[in-house]
Structure formats: C-alpha cells, structure tokens
Design an enzyme around this catalytic site. Structure first.
Site, short mmCIF file in Angstrom:
data_model
loop_
_atom_site.label_atom_id
_atom_site.label_comp_id
_atom_site.label_asym_id
_atom_site.label_seq_id
_atom_site.Cartn_x
_atom_site.Cartn_y
_atom_site.Cartn_z
N PRO A 188 0.91 -1.08 0.01
CA PRO A 188 0.02 -0.25 -0.09
C PRO A 188 0.78 1.34 -0.09
CG PRO A 188 0.37 -0.72 2.30
CD PRO A 188 1.02 -1.66 1.35
N PRO A 239 4.63 -2.00 -5.81
CA PRO A 239 4.23 -0.86 -4.85
C PRO A 239 3.01 -0.22 -5.42
CG PRO A 239 5.90 -0.26 -6.30
CD PRO A 239 5.91 -1.67 -6.60
N GLU A 242 -4.41 -8.24 4.57
CA GLU A 242 -4.37 -7.18 5.68
C GLU A 242 -5.17 -6.23 5.18
OE1 GLU A 242 -4.25 -4.38 7.92
OE2 GLU A 242 -1.89 -4.00 7.21
N CYS A 253 -3.95 1.42 9.25
CA CYS A 253 -5.28 0.45 9.62
C CYS A 253 -5.52 0.50 11.02
CB CYS A 253 -4.94 -0.91 8.91
SG CYS A 253 -4.83 -0.70 7.12
N GLU A 308 -14.11 3.50 7.54
CA GLU A 308 -12.90 3.86 7.66
C GLU A 308 -12.36 5.04 6.90
OE1 GLU A 308 -8.59 1.56 7.61
OE2 GLU A 308 -9.63 1.25 6.00
#
Length: 479
Positions: A153, A179, A251, A285, A381
């Site tokens: 990320p 990436p 993840e 996160c 989020e």
C-alpha cells in the site's frame, strides 16, 4: 522552465527495465502536489516477464539452506542501514512524511523485522517423527509455497514492502512485488539494494496501477497472493485468486475502538491516543480513530482531546515540529473531507475539520463528538487525521459499540482495573488488543485481523508460517 522528471523503472530478473510498451505514469509528491518522477505502467508483458523470472529462480532459492537465506537477509538489513538516508529521502518524496520521524520510526523497525525473519528462517520446527502405523514412520516437512505475488500500500511503502518480502524469501519463496502507483520510489530503490545481494529473479519489482495488480493475482504462476489494502481491493483479490485456488493473505482496513473507562488517567490517555490517532495523518489501519469513553468523564476527555488536536501540527517534511505530513493523494483528501462535509446535524466538530493550506494535501487534526453508532463516520474507515468520540454507560455497551463495525484489526482498553482489562481483551473481537497503550508493534508478535479486516498474519512466526506449506512423508520400515 520545466524540471525533468526522474525516471523510475521495473526491476525484473536482475535488471532495470521500462514497461514493455513504454507506458508511464507521473508520480506526485503529496507535500507539494507536484510531479517528481515517472514510473512504468506495467502491462501483461511485464507481469509475464516478472513471473517467469521468479519461477526460474525458485528451484535454486528453495533449495538454499536456511543459513544461506539468513545470511542474505542479514546483508539486506545491513545494506538498508548503510543506505538509510537514501531510503528516507525516497520515502519522504513518496509520502511527504516528516524526515525526522521517518528516520526514527521506520528505518529501525524495518531493519529489525528483516533480521527477525532472517532468524526465523532457521527456526522452522515440526512435530517429532513417529510411528503412527505399525511399520511406518511419519515426518512433516515445511516447504515454501512457490512464487508470491505481493501488492503493498501507499501509507507505509517501505515498511509494508518489508512485511511482504522478508517472510516470503526467508521461507524460500521468490517474489514479484508491486508498490502502490502513488508511492513506487522507495521500493524501486530497495530493488537496487536487494538486487546486489540476491540471485537474479528472487526479488522482482513491477510498478503499475490497479490493473497491474489484478494481472499479477490472476496470473497462473504465483502460488500465493498477498495484499495490504482496502476491503474492496481485498475482496477483489480473493475473488480473482479463487479461480485457480491460490493462497491469499489479506491485511485490509481497520476502525480501531479505543475504550476509555472512568478510572483512566485522562491526561496520559489523551496524550497517547492523540498521537496514535494522528500519526502518519491517520493513514494507518490500526490508528486510534474511534474513541469510546465512559459517560462520567466524556466531557472532560473531549475537551482535553480537542486541545491536544489544536496543539498538533502538520506541515512540510523538513519542519521538525510536525507530527505528520499530508494525505497521500487528492482522492484521499477528497475522501477525508467528504466524511466531515457529510456529518449529521447531531455531530459536533470539536477541532479541525478543514484542509490546511493550498499546497499539497494537508488536513488538520480533527476531533468529532456527539456521534451515534450508526453514523457513517463511525462505521466506515476514514483513513485520515480524524478521531471520533462516543460515550458509553457500562462495560456491555462499550463492547457492543466496539464490536459493532465490519472491521476487526486492532483495539485498545484504558483502565487501571486489571480484571476488567482481561475481560475486555477476551470480549473485543479484534486481532490485537492493547491495554493502556495503542499502536506499538514488535517483530515477534503477529499483526492481522478478523472479519473484513482480512486474514493471515504479518510479522512473527505465524506470519512466517503463512508462507510455507505442510507435507506429510511416510516411509516403510520394512523396505
């Protein structure tokens, strides 16, 4: 007068290459909003080439001894330390992060994590061999899975790359790593450093966009796909990987509850929670984004948190007084701003709530109170420097509110009551529960969540084992 942009390139089979069709994208420094480089926009031919290189390199790398893999990873860790300032410069240009904090908070854990997995390469253990059937001996082998397609990320480009490649290569796998399209610079530099240590094809980097990542996951060569990203991206990867039953390591997002009881030291809690909520512009996160505070101390806590937010500074990377830099890209700035613009009438912005300046993508440290459990900003989020506050009446309601979201990555409990802390750590449905702290990570302990935060573990021996497969071998004693 125009400035010539730096040219980043893919790293495939031990050499740097442009995209096969010559396509590129501009890479923008989020602290300035200006392009500083171009990167390949890799297509199918580039993905094919990287996968073929990794597949060719796999048999020899798989057959290296754990000691040889350990030695290689230790050399990589040493090289990262030696070239730390180059990595910092690339990462700061990638992300706009403060230089000093990148130096102190990212390089040391990255190097430590690589060294941890170097040691883990020599520590794989299985159950003892034994005779579970007369005349037969059974043993268990742990083996690498093969080629790993990995997507990192943009919030921690360097560190998340380490979380991906270090356990995979320590276990004997080869890697094709992509990436984010907004932050390729530090990963390309990593490829230069790693390429001088490892055999050709063991570590490959291809730059590109969402379509490039999709091609990697859908490619027939990888045995495993690993991604750190959004829930939407994770669901797409899981769906694509299911077509040929690839292993998947996800993840994904988080919405960490921070449960503050009435016996908490408010000043200490506010200091730590504001740091854990605003660090890296809240683009984490595990960030302390969702504070649940007991009704008896709610008003005092909100006032203190708003004051801490007002005293928190964002700004340019070379400003030593700033806690965090810009949001990563204009889309992210729009997303964070949108949450605040759409707040319901019952919500109150206690601090911040606006963009900072007109250069780069900076957003003020923000605290919002008066929220309900069903509000959008509580359920979804934000991934920005925004902390929400809700009140609760008792332990049961705190648990209900904490668990009442789709994410389950990280959480924390703040209390002096040990028994209550233990009860809460059992009842909170999150992959990590911190007690009287929030956000510290160590290489030895696993990181990963439940529900829509994904599955699989990063860091620790558990994360290492995710990159292995188990084989039963049975031999006759009569042969």
């Amino acid at each position: 007068m125009s400035t010539e942009l730096r040219r980043l390139r893919n790293y495939i089979d031990g050499e740097f290459r442009d995209a096969a069709d010559g396509r590129t994208t501009e890479v923008v420094n989020p602290a300035t909003g200006e392009a500083y480089a171009t990167a390949p926009l890799s297509g199918q031919a580039d993905v094919d080439a990287a996968m073929e290189a990794a597949a060719r390199a796999f048999p020899a790398w798989r057959d290296t001894t754990p000691a040889e893999r350990q030695k290689a990873l230790l050399k990589i860790a040493d090289a990262f330390e030696e070239r730390a300032e180059e990595l910092i410069a690339a990462e700061v240009e990638n992300t706009g992060k403060p230089i000093g904090l990148t130096r102190s908070e990212e390089i040391p854990p990255m190097v430590d994590q690589i060294r941890f997995f170097a040691g883990a390469a020599r520590m794989l253990e299985g159950r003892s061999a034994g005779e579970y059937m007369e005349g037969m001996t059974s043993i268990i082998r742990r083996e690498p899975v093969g080629v790993c397609a990995q997507v990192a990320p943009w919030n921690y480009p360097m560190m998340m790359a380490v979380w991906k490649f270090a356990p995979a290569m320590a276990a004997g796998n080869t890697v094709v790593l992509k990436p984010s399209d907004t932050t390729p610079a530090s990963t390309v530099l990593m490829a230069e450093i790693i390429g001088s240590i490892l055999p050709e094809g063991v570590f490959n980097v291809i730059c590109g966009d969402r379509d490039t990542g999709r091609m990697m996951v859908e490619h027939e060569t990888p045995a495993m796909a690993s991604i750190t990203g959004s829930v939407r991206a994770g669901m797409s990867v899981a769906e694509s990987a299911s077509k040929d039953l690839k292993r998947v390591h996800l993840e994904l997002g988080g919405k960490a509850p921070v449960v503050v009881f009435e016996d908490t030291d408010i000043a200490k809690a506010v200091e730590d929670i504001s740091m854990a909520g605003f660090f890296n512009a809240g683009q984490d996160c595990t960030a302390a984004t969702r504070v649940l505070v007991h009704e008896s101390i709610h008003d005092e806590f909100v006032a203190a948190l708003a004051k801490a937010a007002a005293e928190t500074k964002t700004g340019q990377p070379d400003d030593e007084d700033v806690l965090y830099g810009p949001l990563n890209n204009p889309n992210q700035l729009q997303q964070v701003s949108g949450f605040i613009d759409r707040l319901p009438a019952h919500a109150k912005v206690e601090a911040g709530g606006q963009r900072v300046g007109d250069k780069g993508y900076f957003y003020a440290p923000t605290v919002v109170s008066g929220l309900k459990q069903t509000d959008e900003i509580v359920q979804n989020e934000v991934f920005g420097p925004v902390i929400t506050v809700q009140s609760f009446t008792d332990e049961d309601q705190a648990v209900e509110y904490a668990n009442g979201v789709q994410y389950a990555l990280a959480s924390s409990v703040w209390t002096k009551d040990h028994a209550r802390a233990m009860r809460m750590s059992k009842r909170l449905d999150f992959g990590c529960v911190w007690i009287n702290t929030h956000i510290p990570l160590v290489a030895e302990m696993p990181h990963g969540g439940f529900k829509k935060s994904g599955y699989g573990k990063d860091l620790s021996a558990y994360g290492f084992e995710d990159y292995t497969r188990i084989k039963h071998v049975m031999t006759s004693l009569d042969a």
